[in-house]
Design an enzyme around this catalytic site. Structure first.
Site, PDB file in Angstrom:
ATOM      1  N   CYS A 287      32.509  29.996  46.455  1.00 48.15           N
ATOM      2  CA  CYS A 287      33.234  30.049  45.183  1.00 48.15           C
ATOM      3  C   CYS A 287      34.352  29.017  45.142  1.00 48.15           C
ATOM      4  O   CYS A 287      34.830  28.673  44.075  1.00 48.15           O
ATOM      5  CB  CYS A 287      33.796  31.445  44.985  1.00 48.15           C
ATOM      6  SG  CYS A 287      34.740  31.973  46.407  1.00 48.15           S
ATOM      7  N   GLU A 384      29.285  26.237  37.138  1.00 50.84           N
ATOM      8  CA  GLU A 384      29.434  26.301  38.592  1.00 50.84           C
ATOM      9  C   GLU A 384      28.111  25.823  39.203  1.00 50.84           C
ATOM     10  O   GLU A 384      27.063  26.437  38.972  1.00 50.84           O
ATOM     11  CB  GLU A 384      29.721  27.760  38.971  1.00 50.84           C
ATOM     12  CG  GLU A 384      30.181  27.942  40.376  1.00 50.84           C
ATOM     13  CD  GLU A 384      30.519  29.409  40.693  1.00 50.84           C
ATOM     14  OE1 GLU A 384      30.068  30.311  39.974  1.00 50.84           O
ATOM     15  OE2 GLU A 384      31.246  29.615  41.678  1.00 50.84           O
TER      16      GLU A 384
HETATM   17  P1  NAP Z   1      26.344  38.214  41.369  1.00 53.76           P
HETATM   18  O1  NAP Z   1      25.014  38.001  40.785  1.00 53.76           O
HETATM   19  O2  NAP Z   1      27.471  38.518  40.464  1.00 53.76           O
HETATM   20  O3  NAP Z   1      26.165  39.347  42.478  1.00 53.76           O
HETATM   21  C1  NAP Z   1      27.228  39.822  43.231  1.00 53.76           C
HETATM   22  C2  NAP Z   1      27.024  41.291  43.546  1.00 53.76           C
HETATM   23  O4  NAP Z   1      27.019  42.022  42.339  1.00 53.76           O
HETATM   24  C3  NAP Z   1      25.705  41.591  44.254  1.00 53.76           C
HETATM   25  O5  NAP Z   1      25.910  42.649  45.169  1.00 53.76           O
HETATM   26  C4  NAP Z   1      24.832  42.044  43.102  1.00 53.76           C
HETATM   27  O6  NAP Z   1      23.789  42.906  43.489  1.00 53.76           O
HETATM   28  C5  NAP Z   1      25.843  42.810  42.287  1.00 53.76           C
HETATM   29  N1  NAP Z   1      25.453  43.011  40.888  1.00 53.76           N
HETATM   30  C6  NAP Z   1      24.642  42.257  40.112  1.00 53.76           C
HETATM   31  N2  NAP Z   1      24.525  42.812  38.894  1.00 53.76           N
HETATM   32  C7  NAP Z   1      25.259  43.945  38.909  1.00 53.76           C
HETATM   33  C8  NAP Z   1      25.522  44.978  37.959  1.00 53.76           C
HETATM   34  N3  NAP Z   1      25.031  44.937  36.741  1.00 53.76           N
HETATM   35  N4  NAP Z   1      26.317  46.009  38.332  1.00 53.76           N
HETATM   36  C9  NAP Z   1      26.831  46.055  39.575  1.00 53.76           C
HETATM   37  N5  NAP Z   1      26.617  45.120  40.518  1.00 53.76           N
HETATM   38  C10 NAP Z   1      25.849  44.072  40.184  1.00 53.76           C
HETATM   39  O7  NAP Z   1      26.836  36.952  42.197  1.00 53.76           O
HETATM   40  P2  NAP Z   1      26.064  36.144  43.315  1.00 53.76           P
HETATM   41  O8  NAP Z   1      25.126  35.214  42.643  1.00 53.76           O
HETATM   42  O9  NAP Z   1      25.558  37.035  44.363  1.00 53.76           O
HETATM   43  O10 NAP Z   1      27.278  35.344  43.990  1.00 53.76           O
HETATM   44  C11 NAP Z   1      27.707  34.141  43.544  1.00 53.76           C
HETATM   45  C12 NAP Z   1      28.947  34.256  42.674  1.00 53.76           C
HETATM   46  O11 NAP Z   1      29.999  34.887  43.398  1.00 53.76           O
HETATM   47  C13 NAP Z   1      29.482  32.903  42.285  1.00 53.76           C
HETATM   48  O12 NAP Z   1      29.878  32.903  40.943  1.00 53.76           O
HETATM   49  C14 NAP Z   1      30.685  32.737  43.196  1.00 53.76           C
HETATM   50  O13 NAP Z   1      31.650  31.822  42.711  1.00 53.76           O
HETATM   51  C15 NAP Z   1      31.191  34.124  43.275  1.00 53.76           C
HETATM   52  N6  NAP Z   1      32.055  34.304  44.460  1.00 53.76           N
HETATM   53  C16 NAP Z   1      33.391  34.470  44.271  1.00 53.76           C
HETATM   54  C17 NAP Z   1      34.234  34.605  45.345  1.00 53.76           C
HETATM   55  C18 NAP Z   1      35.709  34.778  45.151  1.00 53.76           C
HETATM   56  O14 NAP Z   1      36.368  35.183  46.102  1.00 53.76           O
HETATM   57  N7  NAP Z   1      36.259  34.507  43.982  1.00 53.76           N
HETATM   58  C19 NAP Z   1      33.714  34.598  46.643  1.00 53.76           C
HETATM   59  C20 NAP Z   1      32.344  34.426  46.819  1.00 53.76           C
HETATM   60  C21 NAP Z   1      31.530  34.289  45.703  1.00 53.76           C
HETATM   61  P3  NAP Z   1      22.285  42.386  43.746  1.00 53.76           P
HETATM   62  O15 NAP Z   1      22.391  41.425  44.872  1.00 53.76           O
HETATM   63  O16 NAP Z   1      21.564  43.629  44.099  1.00 53.76           O
HETATM   64  O17 NAP Z   1      21.840  41.744  42.482  1.00 53.76           O
END
Ligand code: NAP
Length: 483
Positions: A287, A384
Protein backbone atom coordinates in the site's frame (compact mmCIF):
# COMPACT_ATOMS: atom_id res chain seq x y z
CA UNK A 1 7.77 -26.88 13.98
CA UNK A 2 7.92 -27.19 10.17
CA UNK A 3 5.94 -25.06 7.70
CA UNK A 4 3.58 -27.97 7.04
CA UNK A 5 2.73 -28.17 10.73
CA UNK A 6 1.78 -24.47 10.65
CA UNK A 7 -0.39 -25.05 7.57
CA UNK A 8 -3.59 -25.50 9.57
CA UNK A 9 -6.62 -26.40 7.50
CA UNK A 10 -9.16 -25.61 10.21
CA UNK A 11 -10.54 -22.45 11.72
CA UNK A 12 -9.93 -21.66 15.37
CA UNK A 13 -12.88 -20.81 17.63
CA UNK A 14 -12.80 -20.68 21.40
CA UNK A 15 -9.67 -22.81 21.56
CA UNK A 16 -10.93 -25.48 19.14
CA UNK A 17 -9.77 -26.30 15.62
CA UNK A 18 -12.82 -26.97 13.43
CA UNK A 19 -14.06 -27.26 9.86
CA UNK A 20 -16.87 -25.13 8.41
CA UNK A 21 -20.34 -26.30 9.49
CA UNK A 22 -21.30 -27.58 6.04
CA UNK A 23 -17.81 -28.98 5.41
CA UNK A 24 -17.22 -26.57 2.52
CA UNK A 25 -13.63 -25.56 1.76
CA UNK A 26 -11.66 -23.00 -0.24
CA UNK A 27 -8.55 -23.89 -2.23
CA UNK A 28 -5.28 -22.11 -1.56
CA UNK A 29 -2.92 -21.83 -4.55
CA UNK A 30 0.80 -21.20 -4.89
CA UNK A 31 0.97 -17.94 -6.89
CA UNK A 32 4.26 -19.02 -8.52
CA UNK A 33 2.81 -22.19 -10.06
CA UNK A 34 -0.94 -22.21 -9.61
CA UNK A 35 -0.61 -25.54 -7.83
CA UNK A 36 -2.89 -26.28 -4.93
CA UNK A 37 -1.20 -25.94 -1.54
CA UNK A 38 -4.23 -27.07 0.43
CA UNK A 39 -7.66 -25.98 1.58
CA UNK A 40 -9.21 -23.99 4.42
CA UNK A 41 -12.79 -24.00 5.70
CA UNK A 42 -15.27 -21.82 3.87
CA UNK A 43 -16.97 -20.54 6.98
CA UNK A 44 -19.76 -17.98 7.02
CA UNK A 45 -21.94 -15.96 9.37
CA UNK A 46 -22.82 -18.85 11.71
CA UNK A 47 -19.22 -19.80 12.53
CA UNK A 48 -18.32 -16.12 12.82
CA UNK A 49 -21.10 -15.59 15.34
CA UNK A 50 -19.73 -18.49 17.40
CA UNK A 51 -16.24 -16.99 17.19
CA UNK A 52 -17.58 -13.63 18.37
CA UNK A 53 -19.36 -15.35 21.28
CA UNK A 54 -16.13 -17.15 22.21
CA UNK A 55 -14.23 -13.84 22.10
CA UNK A 56 -16.92 -12.21 24.21
CA UNK A 57 -16.84 -15.03 26.77
CA UNK A 58 -13.06 -14.66 27.10
CA UNK A 59 -13.16 -10.88 27.35
CA UNK A 60 -13.94 -10.44 31.05
CA UNK A 61 -11.12 -12.58 32.38
CA UNK A 62 -8.60 -11.33 29.80
CA UNK A 63 -9.34 -7.65 30.32
CA UNK A 64 -9.16 -7.95 34.13
CA UNK A 65 -5.69 -9.51 34.09
CA UNK A 66 -2.97 -7.15 35.20
CA UNK A 67 -1.28 -5.56 32.20
CA UNK A 68 1.99 -7.18 33.25
CA UNK A 69 0.44 -10.63 32.76
CA UNK A 70 -0.88 -9.78 29.32
CA UNK A 71 2.53 -8.33 28.50
CA UNK A 72 4.25 -11.56 29.55
CA UNK A 73 1.98 -13.61 27.27
CA UNK A 74 2.62 -11.23 24.38
CA UNK A 75 6.36 -11.63 24.95
CA UNK A 76 5.81 -15.41 24.77
CA UNK A 77 4.00 -14.85 21.48
CA UNK A 78 6.90 -12.83 20.04
CA UNK A 79 9.29 -15.55 21.21
CA UNK A 80 7.13 -18.25 19.57
CA UNK A 81 7.28 -16.36 16.27
CA UNK A 82 11.06 -16.06 16.41
CA UNK A 83 11.51 -19.68 17.48
CA UNK A 84 9.53 -20.77 14.40
CA UNK A 85 10.63 -18.01 12.06
CA UNK A 86 11.90 -20.18 9.21
CA UNK A 87 8.76 -22.32 9.13
CA UNK A 88 6.56 -19.21 9.09
CA UNK A 89 8.75 -17.68 6.37
CA UNK A 90 8.36 -20.71 4.11
CA UNK A 91 4.60 -20.85 4.71
CA UNK A 92 4.32 -17.15 3.85
CA UNK A 93 6.39 -17.43 0.67
CA UNK A 94 4.47 -20.49 -0.52
CA UNK A 95 1.06 -18.88 -0.21
CA UNK A 96 1.95 -15.26 -1.01
CA UNK A 97 4.86 -15.59 -3.45
CA UNK A 98 7.26 -13.00 -2.01
CA UNK A 99 10.99 -13.83 -1.95
CA UNK A 100 12.21 -15.62 1.17
CA UNK A 101 14.29 -12.62 2.24
CA UNK A 102 11.20 -10.39 2.21
CA UNK A 103 9.14 -13.02 4.02
CA UNK A 104 11.87 -13.20 6.65
CA UNK A 105 11.64 -9.43 7.03
CA UNK A 106 7.86 -9.58 7.36
CA UNK A 107 7.86 -12.33 10.00
CA UNK A 108 10.57 -10.43 11.87
CA UNK A 109 8.34 -7.34 11.78
CA UNK A 110 5.46 -9.39 13.17
CA UNK A 111 7.58 -10.35 16.18
CA UNK A 112 8.72 -6.73 16.55
CA UNK A 113 5.14 -5.42 16.62
CA UNK A 114 4.09 -7.99 19.22
CA UNK A 115 7.16 -7.22 21.33
CA UNK A 116 6.45 -3.48 21.07
CA UNK A 117 2.86 -3.87 22.23
CA UNK A 118 3.95 -6.19 25.04
CA UNK A 119 5.97 -3.20 26.24
CA UNK A 120 3.17 -0.68 25.60
CA UNK A 121 0.62 -2.83 27.49
CA UNK A 122 2.20 -1.66 30.74
CA UNK A 123 1.98 2.04 29.83
CA UNK A 124 -1.73 2.46 29.32
CA UNK A 125 -1.78 5.47 31.63
CA UNK A 126 -4.80 7.51 32.61
CA UNK A 127 -4.98 10.99 34.15
CA UNK A 128 -6.06 12.71 37.32
CA UNK A 129 -7.43 16.07 36.21
CA UNK A 130 -7.37 19.09 38.56
CA UNK A 131 -10.95 19.35 39.74
CA UNK A 132 -13.04 22.53 39.44
CA UNK A 133 -14.93 21.34 42.57
CA UNK A 134 -13.56 21.29 46.09
CA UNK A 135 -15.14 17.96 47.09
CA UNK A 136 -14.90 15.98 43.86
CA UNK A 137 -12.04 14.28 42.10
CA UNK A 138 -11.75 13.57 38.37
CA UNK A 139 -10.18 10.37 37.09
CA UNK A 140 -9.62 9.40 33.47
CA UNK A 141 -8.93 5.75 32.72
CA UNK A 142 -8.51 3.80 29.51
CA UNK A 143 -10.51 0.63 29.12
CA UNK A 144 -10.36 -2.09 26.47
CA UNK A 145 -13.02 -1.39 23.90
CA UNK A 146 -14.19 -5.02 23.78
CA UNK A 147 -14.33 -7.65 21.06
CA UNK A 148 -12.38 -6.61 17.95
CA UNK A 149 -13.05 -7.82 14.40
CA UNK A 150 -9.84 -7.72 12.33
CA UNK A 151 -9.86 -8.14 8.53
CA UNK A 152 -6.58 -8.22 6.61
CA UNK A 153 -5.28 -8.40 3.00
CA UNK A 154 -3.05 -10.89 1.21
CA UNK A 155 -0.01 -8.68 0.63
CA UNK A 156 1.32 -8.85 4.22
CA UNK A 157 -0.64 -11.78 5.66
CA UNK A 158 1.51 -12.05 8.78
CA UNK A 159 2.47 -8.50 9.78
CA UNK A 160 -0.90 -6.87 9.03
CA UNK A 161 -2.40 -9.13 11.69
CA UNK A 162 0.49 -8.44 14.08
CA UNK A 163 -0.38 -4.73 14.00
CA UNK A 164 -3.92 -5.55 15.08
CA UNK A 165 -3.53 -8.54 17.39
CA UNK A 166 -0.66 -6.84 19.28
CA UNK A 167 -2.46 -3.67 20.39
CA UNK A 168 -5.82 -5.42 20.83
CA UNK A 169 -4.45 -8.05 23.23
CA UNK A 170 -2.23 -5.50 24.97
CA UNK A 171 -5.22 -3.26 25.68
CA UNK A 172 -7.23 -6.21 27.06
CA UNK A 173 -9.46 -6.79 24.02
CA UNK A 174 -10.20 -10.16 22.43
CA UNK A 175 -10.14 -10.74 18.68
CA UNK A 176 -11.91 -12.45 15.80
CA UNK A 177 -9.56 -12.29 12.82
CA UNK A 178 -10.41 -12.90 9.17
CA UNK A 179 -7.33 -13.29 6.94
CA UNK A 180 -7.48 -12.90 3.16
CA UNK A 181 -8.70 -16.01 1.33
CA UNK A 182 -5.61 -16.17 -0.88
CA UNK A 183 -3.21 -16.24 2.11
CA UNK A 184 -5.14 -17.77 5.01
CA UNK A 185 -2.38 -19.96 6.44
CA UNK A 186 -0.25 -17.13 7.82
CA UNK A 187 -3.44 -15.92 9.51
CA UNK A 188 -4.34 -19.32 10.97
CA UNK A 189 -0.72 -19.64 12.12
CA UNK A 190 -1.45 -16.82 14.60
CA UNK A 191 -3.90 -19.10 16.40
CA UNK A 192 -1.31 -21.89 16.55
CA UNK A 193 1.30 -19.42 17.84
CA UNK A 194 -1.13 -18.10 20.47
CA UNK A 195 -1.61 -21.69 21.70
CA UNK A 196 2.16 -22.17 21.94
CA UNK A 197 2.44 -18.87 23.83
CA UNK A 198 -0.19 -19.93 26.39
CA UNK A 199 -2.73 -17.25 25.47
CA UNK A 200 -6.10 -18.40 26.86
CA UNK A 201 -8.76 -19.94 24.62
CA UNK A 202 -11.15 -17.51 23.02
CA UNK A 203 -8.79 -14.54 23.22
CA UNK A 204 -7.73 -14.96 19.59
CA UNK A 205 -10.09 -16.63 17.11
CA UNK A 206 -9.40 -16.98 13.38
CA UNK A 207 -12.11 -17.57 10.76
CA UNK A 208 -11.62 -18.15 7.03
CA UNK A 209 -14.23 -18.19 4.30
CA UNK A 210 -16.83 -15.94 2.72
CA UNK A 211 -15.68 -12.32 3.09
CA UNK A 212 -19.20 -11.00 2.61
CA UNK A 213 -20.71 -13.26 5.30
CA UNK A 214 -17.88 -12.98 7.82
CA UNK A 215 -17.61 -9.22 7.27
CA UNK A 216 -21.38 -8.85 7.48
CA UNK A 217 -21.51 -10.63 10.84
CA UNK A 218 -18.49 -8.81 12.28
CA UNK A 219 -19.89 -5.41 11.34
CA UNK A 220 -23.46 -6.04 12.50
CA UNK A 221 -23.05 -8.14 15.65
CA UNK A 222 -23.48 -5.85 18.67
CA UNK A 223 -20.94 -7.85 20.70
CA UNK A 224 -18.18 -6.60 18.38
CA UNK A 225 -17.19 -3.09 19.46
CA UNK A 226 -14.47 -2.36 16.98
CA UNK A 227 -13.50 -3.18 13.39
CA UNK A 228 -9.91 -2.83 12.26
CA UNK A 229 -9.49 -3.26 8.53
CA UNK A 230 -6.56 -3.21 6.13
CA UNK A 231 -7.43 -3.52 2.47
CA UNK A 232 -8.91 -1.66 -0.44
CA UNK A 233 -10.74 1.64 -0.09
CA UNK A 234 -13.88 0.23 -1.71
CA UNK A 235 -14.22 -2.63 0.81
CA UNK A 236 -13.34 -0.19 3.61
CA UNK A 237 -16.26 2.02 2.61
CA UNK A 238 -18.60 -0.99 2.65
CA UNK A 239 -17.47 -1.93 6.15
CA UNK A 240 -17.85 1.65 7.40
CA UNK A 241 -21.42 1.71 6.13
CA UNK A 242 -22.20 -1.73 7.59
CA UNK A 243 -20.71 -0.83 10.98
CA UNK A 244 -22.77 2.33 11.26
CA UNK A 245 -25.83 0.35 12.39
CA UNK A 246 -24.17 -0.58 15.69
CA UNK A 247 -21.85 2.48 15.87
CA UNK A 248 -18.60 0.56 15.99
CA UNK A 249 -15.24 2.14 16.50
CA UNK A 250 -13.29 1.78 13.25
CA UNK A 251 -9.72 1.90 11.99
CA UNK A 252 -9.17 1.84 8.27
CA UNK A 253 -5.82 1.22 6.58
CA UNK A 254 -6.81 1.57 2.95
CA UNK A 255 -5.32 2.05 -0.50
CA UNK A 256 -2.63 4.50 -1.56
CA UNK A 257 -1.28 6.32 -4.60
CA UNK A 258 2.18 7.25 -3.38
CA UNK A 259 4.13 9.98 -5.17
CA UNK A 260 7.94 9.89 -5.14
CA UNK A 261 9.44 13.28 -6.01
CA UNK A 262 13.08 13.69 -7.02
CA UNK A 263 14.25 17.32 -7.01
CA UNK A 264 17.20 18.62 -9.03
CA UNK A 265 19.27 19.00 -5.85
CA UNK A 266 18.78 15.37 -4.72
CA UNK A 267 21.51 12.78 -4.24
CA UNK A 268 20.61 10.73 -7.30
CA UNK A 269 22.28 7.50 -6.16
CA UNK A 270 20.33 7.62 -2.95
CA UNK A 271 17.12 8.49 -4.79
CA UNK A 272 17.46 5.52 -7.14
CA UNK A 273 18.21 3.18 -4.25
CA UNK A 274 15.14 4.48 -2.38
CA UNK A 275 13.06 4.30 -5.55
CA UNK A 276 13.83 0.61 -6.01
CA UNK A 277 12.81 -0.19 -2.43
CA UNK A 278 9.71 2.00 -2.55
CA UNK A 279 8.54 0.61 -5.88
CA UNK A 280 9.47 -3.03 -6.21
CA UNK A 281 9.12 -4.53 -2.74
CA UNK A 282 6.61 -7.39 -2.82
CA UNK A 283 6.52 -7.04 -6.64
CA UNK A 284 5.01 -3.59 -6.22
CA UNK A 285 2.12 -4.91 -4.16
CA UNK A 286 2.30 -2.82 -1.01
CA UNK A 287 0.00 0.00 0.00
CA UNK A 288 3.02 2.31 0.41
CA UNK A 289 4.58 1.39 -2.95
CA UNK A 290 5.38 4.32 -5.22
CA UNK A 291 2.66 4.77 -7.80
CA UNK A 292 3.99 7.93 -9.47
CA UNK A 293 7.59 9.05 -9.84
CA UNK A 294 8.02 12.81 -10.38
CA UNK A 295 11.47 13.80 -11.64
CA UNK A 296 12.49 17.47 -11.97
CA UNK A 297 13.67 18.72 -15.37
CA UNK A 298 17.36 18.95 -14.51
CA UNK A 299 17.76 15.32 -13.40
CA UNK A 300 14.83 13.76 -15.25
CA UNK A 301 16.76 11.97 -17.97
CA UNK A 302 19.52 10.79 -15.63
CA UNK A 303 16.93 9.50 -13.15
CA UNK A 304 15.02 7.58 -15.83
CA UNK A 305 18.27 6.08 -17.08
CA UNK A 306 19.49 4.97 -13.66
CA UNK A 307 16.10 3.73 -12.51
CA UNK A 308 15.82 1.73 -15.72
CA UNK A 309 19.28 0.27 -15.31
CA UNK A 310 18.53 -0.87 -11.76
CA UNK A 311 15.13 -2.25 -12.83
CA UNK A 312 16.66 -4.22 -15.69
CA UNK A 313 18.95 -5.94 -13.17
CA UNK A 314 16.11 -7.23 -10.97
CA UNK A 315 16.00 -11.00 -10.83
CA UNK A 316 12.49 -12.38 -11.31
CA UNK A 317 11.68 -15.85 -10.02
CA UNK A 318 9.70 -17.97 -7.60
CA UNK A 319 9.89 -16.73 -4.03
CA UNK A 320 11.48 -19.98 -2.90
CA UNK A 321 14.34 -19.75 -5.46
CA UNK A 322 17.63 -18.42 -4.11
CA UNK A 323 18.49 -14.99 -5.49
CA UNK A 324 14.93 -14.00 -6.42
CA UNK A 325 14.26 -10.30 -5.91
CA UNK A 326 10.86 -10.07 -7.62
CA UNK A 327 8.39 -12.87 -7.08
CA UNK A 328 5.11 -13.52 -8.89
CA UNK A 329 2.10 -11.27 -8.56
CA UNK A 330 -0.72 -12.66 -6.45
CA UNK A 331 -2.84 -13.94 -9.37
CA UNK A 332 -3.69 -13.59 -13.02
CA UNK A 333 -6.18 -10.81 -12.32
CA UNK A 334 -3.37 -8.69 -10.89
CA UNK A 335 -1.19 -9.42 -13.95
CA UNK A 336 -4.06 -8.51 -16.29
CA UNK A 337 -4.51 -5.21 -14.45
CA UNK A 338 -0.80 -4.34 -14.82
CA UNK A 339 -0.98 -5.28 -18.49
CA UNK A 340 -4.03 -3.06 -19.05
CA UNK A 341 -2.42 -0.09 -17.27
CA UNK A 342 0.71 -0.41 -19.43
CA UNK A 343 -1.41 -0.67 -22.60
CA UNK A 344 -3.37 2.45 -21.61
CA UNK A 345 -0.14 4.34 -20.83
CA UNK A 346 1.52 3.46 -24.12
CA UNK A 347 -1.62 4.35 -26.07
CA UNK A 348 -1.43 7.80 -24.45
CA UNK A 349 2.21 8.45 -25.30
CA UNK A 350 4.06 6.56 -22.54
CA UNK A 351 7.45 5.13 -23.53
CA UNK A 352 8.30 1.67 -22.20
CA UNK A 353 12.00 1.78 -21.28
CA UNK A 354 12.20 -1.58 -19.48
CA UNK A 355 9.82 -4.57 -19.36
CA UNK A 356 6.27 -3.78 -20.36
CA UNK A 357 4.50 -7.13 -20.27
CA UNK A 358 4.10 -10.62 -18.90
CA UNK A 359 7.33 -12.33 -17.91
CA UNK A 360 8.59 -15.36 -19.85
CA UNK A 361 8.07 -17.49 -16.73
CA UNK A 362 4.35 -17.14 -17.49
CA UNK A 363 1.54 -17.60 -15.00
CA UNK A 364 1.52 -14.74 -12.45
CA UNK A 365 4.89 -13.24 -13.37
CA UNK A 366 5.16 -9.71 -14.74
CA UNK A 367 8.28 -7.93 -15.96
CA UNK A 368 9.56 -5.09 -13.78
CA UNK A 369 8.66 -2.10 -15.94
CA UNK A 370 9.65 1.55 -16.31
CA UNK A 371 7.49 3.90 -18.36
CA UNK A 372 8.85 7.34 -19.23
CA UNK A 373 6.83 10.33 -20.52
CA UNK A 374 3.96 9.50 -18.18
CA UNK A 375 1.10 12.00 -18.11
CA UNK A 376 -1.89 12.82 -15.94
CA UNK A 377 -4.46 11.45 -18.38
CA UNK A 378 -3.11 7.92 -17.97
CA UNK A 379 -5.04 5.56 -15.72
CA UNK A 380 -1.91 4.72 -13.74
CA UNK A 381 -1.72 8.35 -12.60
CA UNK A 382 -4.96 7.93 -10.68
CA UNK A 383 -5.32 4.22 -9.96
CA UNK A 384 -3.34 2.20 -7.48
CA UNK A 385 -1.09 0.11 -9.78
CA UNK A 386 -0.26 -2.56 -7.18
CA UNK A 387 2.34 -4.12 -9.47
CA UNK A 388 5.96 -3.74 -10.62
CA UNK A 389 5.29 -0.84 -13.01
CA UNK A 390 7.11 2.47 -12.49
CA UNK A 391 5.78 5.47 -14.43
CA UNK A 392 7.98 8.61 -14.45
CA UNK A 393 6.40 12.06 -14.83
CA UNK A 394 8.43 15.20 -15.55
CA UNK A 395 7.93 18.41 -13.53
CA UNK A 396 9.45 21.89 -13.45
CA UNK A 397 8.79 23.67 -10.14
CA UNK A 398 8.44 22.68 -6.49
CA UNK A 399 4.95 24.11 -6.40
CA UNK A 400 3.90 22.04 -9.39
CA UNK A 401 5.33 18.85 -7.82
CA UNK A 402 3.47 19.37 -4.55
CA UNK A 403 0.24 20.18 -6.32
CA UNK A 404 0.41 17.12 -8.55
CA UNK A 405 1.46 14.88 -5.66
CA UNK A 406 -1.59 15.99 -3.68
CA UNK A 407 -3.95 15.64 -6.63
CA UNK A 408 -5.45 12.32 -5.54
CA UNK A 409 -8.16 11.12 -3.18
CA UNK A 410 -5.54 8.99 -1.42
CA UNK A 411 -3.11 10.09 1.30
CA UNK A 412 -1.10 7.20 2.70
CA UNK A 413 2.66 7.40 1.96
CA UNK A 414 4.77 9.80 -0.07
CA UNK A 415 8.49 10.25 -0.64
CA UNK A 416 10.76 13.01 -1.83
CA UNK A 417 14.47 13.54 -2.29
CA UNK A 418 16.25 16.85 -1.77
CA UNK A 419 19.42 18.15 -0.16
CA UNK A 420 17.86 21.52 0.69
CA UNK A 421 16.86 21.58 4.35
CA UNK A 422 14.33 24.37 3.93
CA UNK A 423 12.68 22.51 1.06
CA UNK A 424 12.63 19.31 3.13
CA UNK A 425 10.43 20.99 5.77
CA UNK A 426 8.41 23.09 3.32
CA UNK A 427 7.46 20.19 1.08
CA UNK A 428 6.89 17.72 3.88
CA UNK A 429 4.48 20.12 5.60
CA UNK A 430 2.53 20.67 2.37
CA UNK A 431 2.14 17.05 1.36
CA UNK A 432 -1.28 15.72 2.40
CA UNK A 433 -0.14 12.29 3.49
CA UNK A 434 0.01 10.28 6.71
CA UNK A 435 3.56 9.05 6.09
CA UNK A 436 6.41 11.06 4.54
CA UNK A 437 9.81 9.66 3.60
CA UNK A 438 12.41 12.41 3.11
CA UNK A 439 15.48 10.94 1.41
CA UNK A 440 14.18 7.51 2.52
CA UNK A 441 12.17 4.98 0.53
CA UNK A 442 11.54 2.45 3.28
CA UNK A 443 10.17 3.92 6.49
CA UNK A 444 7.98 1.32 8.22
CA UNK A 445 8.90 0.49 11.81
CA UNK A 446 6.90 -0.65 14.81
CA UNK A 447 7.94 2.43 16.81
CA UNK A 448 6.35 4.96 14.39
CA UNK A 449 2.66 5.53 13.58
CA UNK A 450 1.51 4.01 10.29
CA UNK A 451 -1.69 5.30 8.74
CA UNK A 452 -3.21 7.50 6.11
CA UNK A 453 -5.44 10.53 5.59
CA UNK A 454 -8.22 11.28 3.08
CA UNK A 455 -9.54 8.08 1.45
CA UNK A 456 -6.50 6.12 2.65
CA UNK A 457 -8.31 5.85 5.96
CA UNK A 458 -7.76 6.77 9.59
CA UNK A 459 -6.13 5.34 12.69
CA UNK A 460 -2.48 4.67 13.47
CA UNK A 461 -0.85 1.26 13.68
CA UNK A 462 2.31 0.74 15.72
CA UNK A 463 3.96 3.33 17.98
CA UNK A 464 2.64 4.79 21.23
CA UNK A 465 -0.48 5.89 19.31
CA UNK A 466 -1.29 2.31 18.25
CA UNK A 467 -3.17 1.46 21.46
CA UNK A 468 -5.55 4.42 21.22
CA UNK A 469 -7.76 2.67 18.69
CA UNK A 470 -8.37 -0.25 21.06
CA UNK A 471 -9.41 1.65 24.17
CA UNK A 472 -12.24 3.85 25.26
CA UNK A 473 -11.66 6.75 27.60
CA UNK A 474 -13.68 6.73 30.81
CA UNK A 475 -14.23 9.78 33.00
CA UNK A 476 -15.06 9.01 36.61
CA UNK A 477 -16.16 11.82 38.89
CA UNK A 478 -15.90 10.96 42.59
CA UNK A 479 -17.99 13.30 44.71
CA UNK A 480 -19.13 13.65 48.29
CA UNK A 481 -15.58 13.52 49.55
CA UNK A 482 -16.24 16.10 52.27
CA UNK A 483 -13.03 17.96 51.46
P1 NAP B 1 -9.46 -6.24 -0.38
O1 NAP B 1 -10.05 -6.83 -1.59
O2 NAP B 1 -10.09 -5.03 0.19
O3 NAP B 1 -9.39 -7.42 0.70
C1 NAP B 1 -8.91 -7.22 1.98
C2 NAP B 1 -9.65 -8.11 2.96
O4 NAP B 1 -11.01 -7.75 2.98
C3 NAP B 1 -9.59 -9.60 2.60
O5 NAP B 1 -9.53 -10.35 3.79
C4 NAP B 1 -10.92 -9.80 1.90
O6 NAP B 1 -11.40 -11.12 1.97
C5 NAP B 1 -11.80 -8.90 2.74
N1 NAP B 1 -13.05 -8.51 2.08
C6 NAP B 1 -13.32 -8.40 0.76
N2 NAP B 1 -14.60 -8.04 0.59
C7 NAP B 1 -15.15 -7.95 1.82
C8 NAP B 1 -16.46 -7.64 2.30
N3 NAP B 1 -17.44 -7.33 1.49
N4 NAP B 1 -16.67 -7.65 3.64
C9 NAP B 1 -15.66 -7.96 4.48
N5 NAP B 1 -14.41 -8.26 4.09
C10 NAP B 1 -14.16 -8.25 2.77
O7 NAP B 1 -7.95 -5.83 -0.59
P2 NAP B 1 -6.77 -6.70 -1.18
O8 NAP B 1 -6.88 -6.67 -2.66
O9 NAP B 1 -6.66 -7.99 -0.50
O10 NAP B 1 -5.50 -5.85 -0.69
C11 NAP B 1 -4.98 -4.82 -1.40
C12 NAP B 1 -5.44 -3.47 -0.87
O11 NAP B 1 -5.08 -3.32 0.50
C13 NAP B 1 -4.76 -2.33 -1.59
O12 NAP B 1 -5.67 -1.31 -1.86
C14 NAP B 1 -3.72 -1.87 -0.59
O13 NAP B 1 -3.30 -0.53 -0.78
C15 NAP B 1 -4.43 -2.07 0.69
N6 NAP B 1 -3.48 -2.14 1.82
C16 NAP B 1 -3.44 -1.11 2.70
C17 NAP B 1 -2.55 -1.12 3.75
C18 NAP B 1 -2.49 0.02 4.72
O14 NAP B 1 -1.90 -0.16 5.78
N7 NAP B 1 -3.07 1.17 4.43
C19 NAP B 1 -1.69 -2.20 3.92
C20 NAP B 1 -1.74 -3.25 3.00
C21 NAP B 1 -2.66 -3.20 1.96
P3 NAP B 1 -11.19 -12.18 0.77
O15 NAP B 1 -9.72 -12.33 0.63
O16 NAP B 1 -11.87 -13.39 1.28
O17 NAP B 1 -11.82 -11.57 -0.43
Amino acid sequence: MSWTEFKREEIHLGGQWLGADGGKTLEVLDPATGERIGTVPEAGAVETRRAIEAAHAALGEWSRRPAAERAALLRNLAAAILANQEALVELLTREQGKPLAEARGEVGMSAAYIQWFAEEARRLYGDVIPSPWRDRRILVTKEPIGVVGAITPWNFPSSMLARKIGPALAAGCTVVAKPASQTPYSGLAWAALAEIAGIPSGVLNVVTGSAREIGGELTSNPLVRKITFTGSTSVGKTLLAQGAGTVKKMSMELGGNAPFIVFDDADLDRAVQGAMAAKFRNAGQTCVCTNRFYAQDGIHDAFVERLSEATRALRVGAGLDAGTVIGPMIDDKAVAKAEALVADATAKGGRVVVGGGRHERGFSFFQPTVIADASNDMELAREEIFGPVAPVFRFRTEEEAVERANDTEFGLACYFYTNDLGRAFRVSERLQYGIVGVNEGLVTTEVAPFGGVKESGFGSEGSKYGLDDYVSVKYTCIGGLGL
